[in-house]
Design a protein around this motif. Structure first.
Motif, short mmCIF file in Angstrom:
data_model
loop_
_atom_site.label_atom_id
_atom_site.label_comp_id
_atom_site.label_asym_id
_atom_site.label_seq_id
_atom_site.Cartn_x
_atom_site.Cartn_y
_atom_site.Cartn_z
N GLU B 13 0.86 2.14 4.37
CA GLU B 13 2.08 1.97 3.56
C GLU B 13 2.24 3.20 2.66
O GLU B 13 1.47 3.39 1.72
CB GLU B 13 1.93 0.70 2.73
CG GLU B 13 3.22 0.07 2.31
CD GLU B 13 3.98 -0.57 3.47
OE1 GLU B 13 5.08 -0.05 3.77
OE2 GLU B 13 3.50 -1.55 4.06
N LEU B 15 4.29 4.06 0.31
CA LEU B 15 4.47 3.81 -1.11
C LEU B 15 3.13 3.59 -1.81
O LEU B 15 2.85 4.14 -2.87
CB LEU B 15 5.37 2.58 -1.24
CG LEU B 15 5.94 2.25 -2.60
CD1 LEU B 15 6.74 3.43 -3.13
CD2 LEU B 15 6.84 1.02 -2.48
N LEU B 16 2.30 2.75 -1.18
CA LEU B 16 1.01 2.44 -1.78
C LEU B 16 0.10 3.67 -1.79
O LEU B 16 -0.62 3.91 -2.76
CB LEU B 16 0.33 1.29 -1.04
CG LEU B 16 1.09 -0.04 -1.03
CD1 LEU B 16 0.20 -1.16 -0.49
CD2 LEU B 16 1.59 -0.39 -2.42
N MET B 18 1.07 6.79 -1.94
CA MET B 18 1.59 7.69 -2.98
C MET B 18 1.11 7.28 -4.36
O MET B 18 0.68 8.11 -5.17
CB MET B 18 3.13 7.63 -3.00
CG MET B 18 3.84 8.60 -2.10
SD MET B 18 5.61 8.21 -2.12
CE MET B 18 6.10 8.99 -3.68
N GLU B 19 1.24 5.99 -4.64
CA GLU B 19 0.87 5.49 -5.95
C GLU B 19 -0.63 5.66 -6.18
O GLU B 19 -1.08 6.08 -7.23
CB GLU B 19 1.26 4.02 -6.08
CG GLU B 19 0.94 3.43 -7.43
CD GLU B 19 0.12 2.18 -7.31
OE1 GLU B 19 0.02 1.63 -6.20
OE2 GLU B 19 -0.44 1.76 -8.34
N GLY B 22 -1.41 9.07 -7.06
CA GLY B 22 -1.09 9.32 -8.47
C GLY B 22 -2.18 8.79 -9.40
O GLY B 22 -2.63 9.48 -10.31
N LEU B 23 -2.63 7.55 -9.16
CA LEU B 23 -3.64 6.95 -10.03
C LEU B 23 -4.96 7.70 -9.94
O LEU B 23 -5.64 7.91 -10.94
CB LEU B 23 -3.86 5.48 -9.64
CG LEU B 23 -2.70 4.52 -9.96
CD1 LEU B 23 -3.02 3.12 -9.46
CD2 LEU B 23 -2.42 4.50 -11.46
N ASP B 26 -4.44 10.91 -11.84
CA ASP B 26 -4.38 10.64 -13.28
C ASP B 26 -5.78 10.44 -13.86
O ASP B 26 -6.04 10.76 -15.01
CB ASP B 26 -3.56 9.38 -13.56
CG ASP B 26 -2.07 9.64 -13.41
OD1 ASP B 26 -1.69 10.81 -13.18
OD2 ASP B 26 -1.29 8.67 -13.51
N LYS B 103 -5.90 -6.45 -2.94
CA LYS B 103 -4.51 -6.23 -3.33
C LYS B 103 -3.88 -7.60 -3.62
O LYS B 103 -4.20 -8.55 -2.93
CB LYS B 103 -3.73 -5.58 -2.19
CG LYS B 103 -4.03 -4.12 -1.97
CD LYS B 103 -3.18 -3.66 -0.79
CE LYS B 103 -3.57 -2.29 -0.29
NZ LYS B 103 -2.94 -2.01 1.01
N PRO B 104 -2.98 -7.75 -4.54
CA PRO B 104 -2.49 -6.69 -5.41
C PRO B 104 -3.47 -6.42 -6.56
O PRO B 104 -3.89 -7.33 -7.23
CB PRO B 104 -1.18 -7.28 -5.95
CG PRO B 104 -1.31 -8.75 -5.82
CD PRO B 104 -2.27 -9.03 -4.73
N TYR B 105 -3.83 -5.15 -6.75
CA TYR B 105 -4.68 -4.79 -7.87
C TYR B 105 -3.80 -4.41 -9.05
O TYR B 105 -2.60 -4.15 -8.88
CB TYR B 105 -5.61 -3.62 -7.50
CG TYR B 105 -4.92 -2.43 -6.87
CD1 TYR B 105 -4.26 -1.51 -7.68
CD2 TYR B 105 -4.94 -2.24 -5.50
CE1 TYR B 105 -3.62 -0.41 -7.11
CE2 TYR B 105 -4.30 -1.15 -4.93
CZ TYR B 105 -3.65 -0.24 -5.75
OH TYR B 105 -3.00 0.83 -5.19
N THR B 106 -4.36 -4.41 -10.23
CA THR B 106 -3.58 -3.95 -11.38
C THR B 106 -3.90 -2.48 -11.59
O THR B 106 -4.94 -1.99 -11.12
CB THR B 106 -3.95 -4.72 -12.66
OG1 THR B 106 -5.33 -4.48 -12.94
CG2 THR B 106 -3.73 -6.22 -12.48
N MET B 107 -3.02 -1.80 -12.31
CA MET B 107 -3.23 -0.39 -12.56
C MET B 107 -4.58 -0.19 -13.25
O MET B 107 -5.36 0.69 -12.88
CB MET B 107 -2.10 0.12 -13.45
CG MET B 107 -2.10 1.60 -13.64
SD MET B 107 -0.54 2.08 -14.38
CE MET B 107 -1.10 2.67 -15.93
N ASN B 108 -4.81 -1.03 -14.24
CA ASN B 108 -6.07 -0.89 -14.96
C ASN B 108 -7.26 -1.27 -14.07
O ASN B 108 -8.32 -0.64 -14.15
CB ASN B 108 -6.05 -1.77 -16.20
CG ASN B 108 -7.39 -1.76 -16.87
OD1 ASN B 108 -7.82 -0.73 -17.37
ND2 ASN B 108 -8.07 -2.89 -16.83
#
Ligand SMILES: Nc1ncnc2c1ncn2[C@@H]1O[C@H](COP(=O)(O)OP(=O)(O)OP(=O)(O)O)[C@@H](O)[C@H]1O
Ligand SMILES: [Mg+2]
Lengths: 382, 149
Positions: B13, B15-16, B18-19, B22-23, B26, B103-108
């Motif tokens: 996926e 989108l996933l 890409m995110e 990013g994480l 970061d 999944k779904p995981y949280t950002m933190n």
């Protein structure tokens, strides 16, 4: 009946047959046995191979043999290809043990046709306890046997039908479970994608307040995601363990805030609520903890914003209580009901038929929620 | 400061992926590649050097994530963490992977997992607590969980 005293009984019977029973003619007992419709024979175990020494007419009619074809023979000529060997063994063992035996045997007539023989054999001994002969009666029970077979066939057919139906239902259930897992999988992926979109959008934002809104929104969506993840991790998708959820949520929100100076106190009884309550409860707890983090702790002279957030969950009879407390500034200066967070909390409380109350905890705020929680029955999928 | 991780993303996926990229960035780590299928993943494993591979179970060529993990396991050049909405599809032996992030995981949750993995890879065993949503495989449970904070 005085022959009994003068002769050995087996000899008497042999004489009865051999001599056309001069003696038996006058003996009503022997005459009855000769004439009865019940097939009867006598064998002599003292002779080689335990031969038949007497057979009445009913026996000859039943088996289709002539008298001279059966006399002096062992009874095994009645057996045939489909006779049960185990049943024959039982008969042999009983004869060796000189014991009574009743057994159903498939036997064969002279013309090769078969019949079910309810065989009864018993040993007869003389006064001194010496074995004299065996007395055997035969009853044609083919009718009973065939209805027995019919009943058994019916039973087998029913069992088979039930089994088929059961496996059909099992297959249907399996298909449904697969479907549920597939849908669950997609929902989780979609929730993950919604979070991803917000995170990525937020990353491109320069404006701090826009970033703030997006992160508040992300927290709410992540609360939903966590509910969903926990719900389908458990075996029973109709029940939800709120205490486990609260533990996850608080550690998530605290670490995400990056404010290690804020401590948490958790006092969580294991509490299970129904799945449809999981989302509103989770959202409500999320709002309250977020508020405490956001508003309760003002900067101190030393530059830190330390504090403590407490969550308590308990279930006194038939109720489910949640307390979210902080030791911060309190809400005396709060602007009222206009903001979205408060409205959301109050609407969710209405949905859950929960009482909610903000108390001044001096220092800080204590929010107390209490709602009815019917005992959860296991396996109650709604 | 512990050395950052080089991460391989195996996720169908976009989108996933890409995110996740990013994480990962970061958090100060780097992404060395993104594969969407078993075939792509194999090539990438052969041509790049990663410390950690985040592997989804379902890829563009089917439920091949476990095979990806097995391939990486043979090559012995990276460690695998499954990342899936369907943790029940992971075999009991985890194909040698460290564990699974559900999944779904949280950002933190993911950021914490990255910190935990960084400790685990660079200075095992990790000292941070096991992040929520992260489940260790039985094999790593015995070596990592007991010594954790
Ligand atoms: N635990 C708390 N301690 C101190 N003040 C609080 C606390 N909880 C809420 N407040 C006050 O109540 C106000 C309303 O809260 P509410 O959650 O509705 O809005 P918000 O958090 O500012 O924004 P949002 O709508 O995004 O939640 C807050 O602005 C704050 O002043
Ligand atoms: Mg709020």
């Amino acid at each position: 009946m005085d022959w009994k005293r003068t002769r050995e009984p087996a000899d008497a019977w042999r004489m009865t047959d051999d001599l056309h029973a001069e003696h038996g003619k006058g003996d009503p007992f022997a005459a009855a046995i000769r004439a009865t419709r019940m097939s009867m024979i006598i064998t002599d175990p003292r002779q080689q191979d335990n031969p038949i020494v007497f057979a009445n007419d009913a026996f000859l009619r039943l088996t289709g043999y002539e008298r001279d074809e059966v006399m002096g023979k062992n009874c095994r000529f009645l057996q045939g290809p489909k006779t049960d060997k185990a049943a024959v063994d039982k008969v042999r063992a009983a004869i060796e043990d000189r014991a009574d035996i009743a057994v159903d045997l498939l036997n064969y007539r002279k013309d090769g046709s078969s019949f079910w023989n309810a065989l009864y054999i018993s040993p007869v001994s003389n006064d001194k306890g010496e074995l004299q002969f065996f007395f055997a009666s035969q009853l044609d029970v083919s009718d009973r046997k065939s209805s027995e077979h019919r009943v058994k066939a019916d039973k087998d057919r029913f069992e088979k039908a039930v089994q088929e139906r059961t496996s059909e239902l099992e297959a249907a259930l399996e298909a449904q479970t697969t479907l549920l897992h597939e849908v669950d999988h997609r929902v989780k992926n979609n929730l993950q994608m919604i979070s991803s979109l917000i995170i990525m959008q937020s990353r491109t934002m320069k404006d701090e307040s826009t970033k703030q809104s997006l992160s508040t929104m992300l927290a709410r969506i992540e609360a939903l995601s966590t509910v969903h993840r926990r719900l389908y991790q458990s075996k029973d998708v109709s029940r939800f363990d709120v205490s486990d959820f609260a533990r996850d949520l608080v550690s998530d929100l605290l670490t995400a805030s990056g404010r290690s100076e804020i401590k948490s106190t958790l006092d969580l009884e294991p509490i299970v609520i129904s799945a449809e309550k999981a989302t509103p409860v989770a959202l409500m707890v999320n709002e309250l903890v977020t508020n405490a983090l956001k508003h309760a702790f003002k900067e101190k002279p030393d530059g830190t914003r330390a504090g403590r957030i407490g969550i308590k969950m308990s279930q006194p009879d038939g109720h489910f209580n949640i307390e979210v407390s902080d030791d911060g500034v309190g809400m005396a200066d709060a602007s009222g009901d206009a903001s979205f967070g408060m409205r959301l909390i109050k609407s969710l409380a209405r949905q859950l038929r929960a009482d909610i109350e903000w108390r001044d905890a001096g220092p800080g705020t204590k929010v107390i929620i209490s709602m009815p929680n019917e005992p959860q029955q296991k396996g109650n999928v709604s | 400061m512990i050395e950052p991780l080089k991460v391989l993303i195996v996720e169908d996926e976009a989108l996933l992926a890409m995110e996740l990229e990013g994480l990962v960035e970061d958090a100060g780590h780097s992404v060395v590649g993104w594969a969407t299928s078993l075939t792509e993943a194999r090539t990438m494993v052969d041509t790049t050097a990663a410390d950690i591979a985040f592997v989804d179970i379902h890829l563009t060529d089917g439920p091949t994530g476990v095979e990806v993990a097995e391939y990486i396991g043979q090559k012995k050049n990276a460690m695998v963490v499954f990342m899936t909405a369907n943790p029940k599809r992971i075999p009991d032996h985890f194909a040698g992977a460290i564990g699974v992030i559900a999944k779904p995981y949280t950002m933190n949750g993911l950021t914490s997992a990255l910190r935990y993995l960084q400790e685990g890879v660079r200075r095992p065993p990790p000292v941070s607590v096991l992040p929520s949503g992260f489940t260790l495989s039985p094999a790593f449970e015995t070596v990592w969980a007991s010594s954790g904070a």
